[in-house]
Motif scaffolding. Structure first.
Motif, short mmCIF file in Angstrom:
data_model
loop_
_atom_site.label_atom_id
_atom_site.label_comp_id
_atom_site.label_asym_id
_atom_site.label_seq_id
_atom_site.Cartn_x
_atom_site.Cartn_y
_atom_site.Cartn_z
N VAL A 21 0.85 -1.19 0.00
CA VAL A 21 0.00 0.00 0.00
C VAL A 21 0.89 1.24 0.00
O VAL A 21 1.75 1.41 0.86
CB VAL A 21 -0.96 0.04 1.21
CG1 VAL A 21 -1.82 1.30 1.17
CG2 VAL A 21 -1.84 -1.20 1.25
N ASP A 22 0.67 2.10 -1.00
CA ASP A 22 1.37 3.37 -1.13
C ASP A 22 0.45 4.44 -0.52
O ASP A 22 -0.59 4.76 -1.09
CB ASP A 22 1.64 3.65 -2.61
CG ASP A 22 2.32 4.98 -2.87
OD1 ASP A 22 2.69 5.67 -1.90
OD2 ASP A 22 2.49 5.33 -4.05
N TYR A 23 0.83 4.95 0.65
CA TYR A 23 0.09 6.04 1.30
C TYR A 23 0.66 7.35 0.76
O TYR A 23 1.87 7.57 0.81
CB TYR A 23 0.27 5.98 2.82
CG TYR A 23 -0.37 4.79 3.47
CD1 TYR A 23 -1.64 4.88 4.03
CD2 TYR A 23 0.28 3.57 3.53
CE1 TYR A 23 -2.23 3.79 4.64
CE2 TYR A 23 -0.30 2.47 4.14
CZ TYR A 23 -1.56 2.58 4.69
OH TYR A 23 -2.15 1.50 5.29
N TRP A 24 -0.21 8.21 0.23
CA TRP A 24 0.27 9.43 -0.40
C TRP A 24 -0.73 10.57 -0.22
O TRP A 24 -1.82 10.38 0.30
CB TRP A 24 0.53 9.18 -1.89
CG TRP A 24 -0.74 8.96 -2.67
CD1 TRP A 24 -1.51 7.83 -2.69
CD2 TRP A 24 -1.39 9.89 -3.51
NE1 TRP A 24 -2.60 8.01 -3.49
CE2 TRP A 24 -2.56 9.27 -4.01
CE3 TRP A 24 -1.11 11.20 -3.89
CZ2 TRP A 24 -3.42 9.91 -4.89
CZ3 TRP A 24 -1.99 11.84 -4.76
CH2 TRP A 24 -3.12 11.19 -5.24
N SER A 25 -0.33 11.75 -0.68
CA SER A 25 -1.19 12.93 -0.65
C SER A 25 -0.74 13.88 -1.76
O SER A 25 0.44 13.90 -2.12
CB SER A 25 -1.05 13.62 0.71
OG SER A 25 -1.64 14.90 0.68
N GLU A 26 -1.67 14.66 -2.28
CA GLU A 26 -1.33 15.64 -3.32
C GLU A 26 -0.32 16.66 -2.81
O GLU A 26 0.45 17.22 -3.58
CB GLU A 26 -2.58 16.40 -3.81
CG GLU A 26 -3.55 15.58 -4.61
CD GLU A 26 -4.72 15.11 -3.76
OE1 GLU A 26 -4.70 15.29 -2.52
OE2 GLU A 26 -5.66 14.54 -4.33
N SER A 27 -0.32 16.91 -1.52
CA SER A 27 0.58 17.92 -0.96
C SER A 27 1.98 17.37 -0.65
O SER A 27 2.86 18.11 -0.23
CB SER A 27 -0.03 18.53 0.31
OG SER A 27 -0.20 17.53 1.29
N CYS A 28 2.19 16.09 -0.88
CA CYS A 28 3.49 15.45 -0.62
C CYS A 28 4.27 15.38 -1.94
O CYS A 28 3.99 14.53 -2.78
CB CYS A 28 3.27 14.05 -0.03
SG CYS A 28 4.77 13.05 0.05
N GLU A 29 5.24 16.29 -2.09
CA GLU A 29 6.01 16.34 -3.33
C GLU A 29 6.76 15.04 -3.60
O GLU A 29 6.82 14.56 -4.73
CB GLU A 29 6.99 17.51 -3.31
CG GLU A 29 6.31 18.85 -3.44
CD GLU A 29 7.29 20.00 -3.41
OE1 GLU A 29 8.47 19.81 -3.81
OE2 GLU A 29 6.88 21.11 -3.01
N ARG A 30 7.36 14.47 -2.56
CA ARG A 30 8.11 13.22 -2.74
C ARG A 30 7.18 12.08 -3.15
O ARG A 30 7.56 11.23 -3.96
CB ARG A 30 8.87 12.86 -1.44
CG ARG A 30 9.80 11.69 -1.60
CD ARG A 30 10.96 12.03 -2.53
NE ARG A 30 11.74 10.84 -2.80
CZ ARG A 30 12.10 10.43 -4.00
NH1 ARG A 30 11.80 11.14 -5.06
NH2 ARG A 30 12.80 9.33 -4.16
N CYS A 31 5.96 12.08 -2.64
CA CYS A 31 4.97 11.06 -3.04
C CYS A 31 4.70 11.15 -4.54
O CYS A 31 4.67 10.13 -5.24
CB CYS A 31 3.65 11.26 -2.30
SG CYS A 31 3.73 11.11 -0.52
N ILE A 32 4.51 12.37 -5.02
CA ILE A 32 4.22 12.59 -6.43
C ILE A 32 5.41 12.19 -7.30
O ILE A 32 5.24 11.60 -8.37
CB ILE A 32 3.83 14.07 -6.68
CG1 ILE A 32 2.61 14.48 -5.80
CG2 ILE A 32 3.56 14.33 -8.15
CD1 ILE A 32 1.37 13.67 -5.99
#
Length: 104
Positions: A21-32
């Protein structure tokens, strides 16, 4: 990759086998930044491991219940049990790939 929500999380993660599971958010630059590489991994290893992603926006309580306190976070589960948690700004695709190979 399967989009998880609080409504389908248990049904998708509590299965026989390994789930990432990849937990992410639009506000997380590293996630993007990591997302295209994670999608490539899902295409390469998707026959052996189930790949899911959870946007924590609207699912913060679920993320916290899974002990995900920072992003990006990649969590591996096997047979519904949490196995390993990779997290932090320094997280690289090589770290994720290596962990995937451990569970094949």
């Amino acid at each position: 990759m399967i989009e998880l929500t609080k409504d389908n999380f248990d049904a998708e993660v509590n299965i026989d086998g390994v789930v990432m599971v990849d937990y992410w958010s639009e506000s997380c630059e590293r996630c993007i930044e990591l997302m295209p590489d994670v999608i490539k991994l899902s295409e390469e290893y998707g026959e052996q491991i189930k790949f899911c992603k959870l946007n924590i926006k609207g699912s913060r309580r679920l993320a916290m219940a899974q002990k995900v306190m920072g992003l990006p976070s990649i969590v591996f589960y096997k047979n519904g049990e949490r196995l390993e948690h990779l997290s932090g700004e320094e997280l690289e695709v090589e770290d994720i790939t290596s962990t995937i190979k451990n569970y094949l």
